[in-house]
Write an enzyme that holds these catalytic residues in place. Structure first.
Site, PDB file in Angstrom:
ATOM      1  N   SER A 111      49.669  45.401  64.651  1.00  0.00           N
ATOM      2  CA  SER A 111      50.607  44.518  65.352  1.00  0.00           C
ATOM      3  C   SER A 111      50.643  44.817  66.848  1.00  0.00           C
ATOM      4  O   SER A 111      50.941  43.930  67.652  1.00  0.00           O
ATOM      5  CB  SER A 111      52.005  44.598  64.740  1.00  0.00           C
ATOM      6  N   SER A 120      51.510  51.737  72.029  1.00  0.00           N
ATOM      7  CA  SER A 120      51.791  52.429  70.778  1.00  0.00           C
ATOM      8  C   SER A 120      53.141  51.977  70.245  1.00  0.00           C
ATOM      9  O   SER A 120      54.026  51.601  71.013  1.00  0.00           O
ATOM     10  CB  SER A 120      51.818  53.947  70.994  1.00  0.00           C
ATOM     11  N   HIS A 121      53.283  52.049  68.945  1.00  0.00           N
ATOM     12  CA  HIS A 121      54.576  51.763  68.336  1.00  0.00           C
ATOM     13  C   HIS A 121      55.610  52.829  68.702  1.00  0.00           C
ATOM     14  O   HIS A 121      56.810  52.585  68.603  1.00  0.00           O
ATOM     15  CB  HIS A 121      54.438  51.680  66.817  1.00  0.00           C
ATOM     16  N   SER A 122      55.144  53.973  69.115  1.00  0.00           N
ATOM     17  CA  SER A 122      56.028  55.089  69.462  1.00  0.00           C
ATOM     18  C   SER A 122      55.970  55.380  70.958  1.00  0.00           C
ATOM     19  O   SER A 122      54.896  55.671  71.490  1.00  0.00           O
ATOM     20  CB  SER A 122      55.600  56.344  68.697  1.00  0.00           C
TER      21      SER A 122
END
Length: 123
Positions: free
Chosen positions: A71, A10-12
């Protein structure tokens, strides 16, 4: 018996950790690793973190990788290429629901291919 590992990209970092916690409330006998955020835990993804999570999650039965955004998928696919194995599959299914189903299926001792097919069928 080795079970299919799960990697949450995850981006987070908080999203990845929260999903790992959610899965861990029900399933405790399978490797669920996170690769959330950049190297300094900012928003983004890191190929190095993804590769490290893949290595840690792999107990010999293979690994399924779930991601949140495009991404993250790109970086997960590059990490798989760098790992040079066919035992790691990047899934193209919803992050939360499908990772949870994969964990349940892995916990039942199913093979990498069986877990992959169940998740893809359900989502």
């Amino acid at each position: 018996m080795a079970k299919v590992g799960i990697v949450l990209v995850s981006h987070s970092p908080k999203i990845a950790a929260g999903l790992q916690e959610l899965i861990g409330q029900v399933i405790t006998d399978i490797p669920v690793e996170t690769a959330g955020g950049t190297e300094d835990n900012g928003i983004g993804t890191s190929i190095d973190k993804i590769m490290a999570a893949m290595k840690k999650a792999d107990e010999g039965a293979g690994v399924l990788v779930f991601y949140d955004l495009g991404s993250a998928k790109m970086n997960a696919e590059m990490a798989v290429e760098m790992m040079e194995t066919e035992q790691i599959i990047v899934m193209e299914t919803p992050l939360v629901e499908s990772a949870y189903v994969a964990a349940v299926e892995s916990n039942m001792g199913k093979s990498l291919e069986e877990v992959q097919k169940t998740v893809e069928k359900d989502f």
